[in-house]
Write an enzyme that holds these catalytic residues in place. Structure first.
Site: not given
Ligand code: ITT
Length: 197
Positions: A76, A153, A180
């Site tokens: 996450d 982002y 990260h």
């Molecule tokens: P899963 O939960 O199915 O793994 P998700 O895209 O919904 O996929 P998250 O709930 O962890 O993933 O939300 C992560 C969000 O944070 C993602 O949709 C972006 O908006 C932001 N984010 C996280 N890491 C990022 C990255 O490397 N580059 C750009 N945005 C990122």
């Protein structure tokens, strides 16, 4: 190790693969009955709470199936704006959908603080072991979206360790050296060489 990544975000799989494959692991998306599983995410618990919840749900899902015993990975992640403590954090994908990247830029301008960081919490589990690792990437929010690489982002995130470009401009090769996610995945790979927590 053969790792099944339980995520609906293909970009995460690509990035995890680029870090973990050279370290001797394989990474594929967890697919059950032809579908990527969708998990409940208790976002009020923050990244740690969501990741803990996702791994519990994923392990329950594969119990009794042919995948039982496989190594499952969840992650996450989110962006944290210095001007808004702990926000949007675990809500990052919802906030991005609601106000868009230009809305984020406006918020950052209002706060007068462009500092930001990406954070990731990754958990890997097999039948009886659990490993957890975190990664942070410091940076700031740009004045305008720039570049089209990456996802989420990335067009507005300027990493400290880069050359002033956004991740959208720098591309995946640079992102995967400093992100990260890279740090969290590298941490997991190192933990795999030692006893579980
Ligand atoms: P899963 O939960 O199915 O793994 P998700 O895209 O919904 O996929 P998250 O709930 O962890 O993933 O939300 C992560 C969000 O944070 C993602 O949709 C972006 O908006 C932001 N984010 C996280 N890491 C990022 C990255 O490397 N580059 C750009 N945005 C990122």
């Amino acid at each position: 190790m053969r790792i099944l990544f339980a995520t609906g975000n293909e970009n995460k799989i690509v990035e995890a693969r680029e870090v973990l494959v050279p370290l001797g692991h394989s990474v594929e998306g967890l697919v059950i009955n032809g579908l990527r599983p969708n998990f409940d995410e208790p976002k009020h618990l923050g990244l740690d709470g969501v990741a803990e919840s996702k791994i519990r749900q994923a392990m329950e899902l594969i119990q009794g199936s042919e995948l039982e015993g496989s190594a499952i990975l969840v992650e996450d992640s989110g962006i944290f704006l210095d001007g808004f403590p702990e926000w949007p954090g675990a809500e990052s994908s919802d906030v991005e959908k609601e106000i868009g990247l230009n809305g984020i830029i406006e918020k950052v301008k209002e706060s007068g603080n462009s500092g930001a960081e990406y954070r990731a919490v990754a958990i890997l589990s097999n039948e009886n072991q659990v490993w957890k690792s975190k990664g942070i990437c410091r940076g700031k929010i740009s004045d305008h979206p720039r570049g089209s690489n990456g996802f989420g982002y990335d067009p507005i995130f300027i990493p400290e360790e880069g050359d002033g470009g956004t991740f959208g401009e720098l591309g995946n090769e640079v992102k995967n050296q400093i992100s990260h996610r890279k740090k969290a995945m590298l941490g997991l790979s190192n933990l795999l060489k030692s006893p579980s927590r």
